[in-house]
Write an enzyme that holds these catalytic residues in place. Structure first.
Site, mmCIF file in Angstrom:
data_model
loop_
_atom_site.group_PDB
_atom_site.id
_atom_site.type_symbol
_atom_site.label_atom_id
_atom_site.label_comp_id
_atom_site.label_asym_id
_atom_site.label_seq_id
_atom_site.Cartn_x
_atom_site.Cartn_y
_atom_site.Cartn_z
ATOM 1 N N HIS A 66 56.816 40.492 51.726
ATOM 2 C CA HIS A 66 57.048 41.372 53.023
ATOM 3 C C HIS A 66 55.872 42.303 52.682
ATOM 4 O O HIS A 66 54.960 42.432 53.792
ATOM 5 C CB HIS A 66 58.306 41.889 52.914
ATOM 6 N N GLU A 67 55.811 43.036 51.665
ATOM 7 C CA GLU A 67 55.036 44.226 51.732
ATOM 8 C C GLU A 67 53.596 43.785 51.550
ATOM 9 O O GLU A 67 52.596 44.595 52.048
ATOM 10 C CB GLU A 67 55.315 45.079 50.356
ATOM 11 N N HIS B 215 52.227 43.343 54.810
ATOM 12 C CA HIS B 215 51.599 44.790 55.611
ATOM 13 C C HIS B 215 50.437 45.093 54.727
ATOM 14 O O HIS B 215 49.261 45.532 55.445
ATOM 15 C CB HIS B 215 52.471 46.020 54.934
ATOM 16 N N GLU C 215 54.971 45.369 61.394
ATOM 17 C CA GLU C 215 56.116 44.727 60.947
ATOM 18 C C GLU C 215 55.952 43.231 61.089
ATOM 19 O O GLU C 215 56.579 42.289 60.549
ATOM 20 C CB GLU C 215 57.306 45.368 61.350
HETATM 21 ZN ZN ZN Z 1 58.159 46.310 56.576
#
Ligand code: ZN
Length: 550
Positions: free
Chosen positions: A313-314, A317, A343
């Protein structure tokens, strides 16, 4: 979560800092002076004057960016390695730098410069970096100039103290310890909104910081549509036998979890020569420059999915920020454009890619080899069903793709209720339990897994902190559908563990633009249509229809 700007958007934790001090840096790329002459019959002297003024704008924005980067570094340090004894001084330091940056970002001379450059901006093509820089810098200036510097300092100081208190209160399950701070946060959030008179809803100015172009009523309408489609899917799945996820709940040594996670995100395209990963309470991404985009994660020895999917997830980003055009370095354009678009990138990599069968056809043999004792006898199909298990759960960040948005909608509604005064901070824990029961059929036994679970309100604002997560889910499917429609070979690539074509599509359509275009513009340009829940619902129906034989 993200920190660089809007959150994970990045980053709830540094929301005041991020949202209030949005402008960043300077464009170090030499200006193409030929562009100054386009569309206008200006004299050489006039062109030279405009060029000097544009350079002055970049210099001023660079100084703001430097202060903002310093604040980001102090924030990263606070969330990773700073000893507890540093908290009081750190709060003061963050507050001081935030005030200085805000003073620079709202200096009358900057406002005059932006006005002087208006004809220059209008003479340029809308898509140029130069026009985008003046446009976005002006929009930011006009927003920030409403907020007094003293207020910004107070806000940042309060956020740092509140975050520190939350890191102790959550493990101790002690909501009472943070309740007075949260009441102050609510009051400061209302004051912040009131610096922007003329809003339809008190949350509108706060939402606009994270998701420019969205308002409370547009988010409410979007969420109402989404809920109408989502709840029947969830109920159909709940009526089926729950998938067995026990293969994920064994003892997985943390050092091997970390090594495997780093191996995966390297393959996805996270550039460790321009970043690093550390551990923290609440994972986030934070950027100091395009050459230094860091991520944090956390591991649970008895839950393989927790650290692995947080890491992916990170990295999503971070790849967005690492993919911004180097021409935009250190300008206000060198950030992701909104909380929702940011996101969408983390969720696209975490869920649409990272929880797909195609992805694990490439990576499961490697995971099995890493954890032979734990997974040697677990089939790919069993593992795939485990990582996509749908069930009511208490923790938003651990929620499955189907129920996740219900967690977001609940928080969004609470923000509106708190800001409007329909709900008090004191009553929030009980309201939380009731809403969980109503939406998910379960309620947390304590506040640790209830109102204390998210860092956002304890380190940022109340208002605008959560809608980006659901908008991101919606957009992740819309972007992925557009990418695979243009390049159907992406799916076969993912099956081979090759992400180059997908990353190129994302870079070309989203990453490289930074904040030059708004979320609405990026969506329209990349997918040919405005934000729509259809691709997301179609994605969920196809994937979970197959998994649960709906
Ligand atoms: Zn996030």
């Amino acid at each position: 979560m993200q920190i660089a700007r809007s959150g994970c958007l990045a980053i709830p934790q540094f929301q005041w800092y991020n949202l209030v001090l949005q402008p960043r840096g300077i464009c170090i790329e030499a200006t193409n002076t030929a562009k100054f002459g386009s569309g206008a019959s200006r004299s050489w002297l006039e062109e030279t004057a405009l060029e000097q003024q544009f350079q002055e704008l970049k210099t001023r924005l660079a100084e703001i960016d430097d202060l903002q980067a310093a604040n980001a570094l102090l924030t990263w340090d606070q969330a990773t390695y700073m000893p507890a004894g540093g908290a009081a001084a750190r709060s003061r330091q963050l507050s001081t730098i935030a005030r200085l940056a805000h003073e620079k970002a709202t200096a009358p001379a900057l406002g005059r410069l932006l006005e002087t450059l208006r004809p220059y901006e209008e003479s340029l093509d809308y898509d140029t970096d130069e026009a985008g820089l003046v446009r976005v810098a002006r929009r930011t200036f006009e927003r920030l100039v409403n907020v007094p510097s003293d207020f910004v300092a107070r806000l940042n100081g309060h956020a740092a103290q509140s975050y520190e208190a939350w890191t102790r209160a959550r493990p101790a399950n002690d909501f009472a310890a943070v309740q007075p701070m949260l009441e102050t946060t609510l009051e400061l959030s209302r004051q912040l909104a009131d610096f922007f008179p003329g809003y339809d809803h008190i949350a509108d100015p706060l939402i606009a910081f994270a998701d420019y172009g969205m308002q409370a009523r547009t988010v409410q309408a979007l969420f109402a549509d989404l809920r109408e489609q989502l709840v029947p899917i969830a109920q159909e799945i709940f009526a089926r036998p729950t998938a067995d996820a026990s293969c994920l709940q064994q003892a997985f040594p943390i050092d091997r979890q970390q090594a495997f996670g780093e191996h995966v995100i390297k393959q996805l395209g996270y550039d460790f020569s321009r970043g690093r990963q550390d551990t923290t309470h609440h994972p986030f991404m934070i950027k100091f420059s395009l050459g230094d985009v860091r991520i944090t994660t956390r591991f649970n020895e008895h839950d393989l999915g927790d650290g692995l999917f947080s890491t992916i997830h990170e990295s999503g980003h971070a790849m967005y920020e690492q993919g911004v055009s180097s021409a935009l370095e250190a300008t206000p354009l060198a950030d992701g454009t909104s909380s929702g678009v940011h996101e969408s990138q983390s969720r696209l990599w975490e869920n649409i890619v990272g929880r797909s069968r195609d992805f694990w056809e490439a990576f499961y043999p490697q995971l099995q080899a890493t954890f032979l004792d734990q997974l040697g006898n677990v089939t790919l199909d069993t593992f795939y069903r485990a990582i996509n298990r749908v069930a009511p759960s208490l923790i938003r960040v651990d929620a499955d793709e189907v129920t996740y948005n219900l967690h977001v909608m609940m928080r969004f509604d609470f923000e509106l209720d708190l800001l409007e005064g329909r709900l008090t901070v004191r009553d929030l824990p009980e309201a939380w339990r009731e809403r969980c029961k109503a939406d998910l059929g379960i309620a947390p036994a304590d506040d640790r897994d209830g109102v204390l679970q998210d860092v956002h309100w304890f380190a940022g604002s109340i208002g605008g902190a959560f809608q980006g997560y659901a908008i991101g889910n919606i957009l992740s499917a819309q972007f992925f559908a557009a990418a695979t429609q243009e390049r159907p070979d992406i799916l076969a690539d993912v099956r081979r563990g090759d992400f180059g074509v997908l990353r190129d599509w994302l870079t070309r359509n989203i990453y490289r633009h930074g904040s030059k275009f708004t979320a609405a513009e990026i969506t329209e340009r990349a997918t040919g249509r405005p934000l729509s829940i259809e691709p997301y619902i179609a994605y969920l129906r196809a994937k979970y229809g197959e998994l649960y034989a709906l």
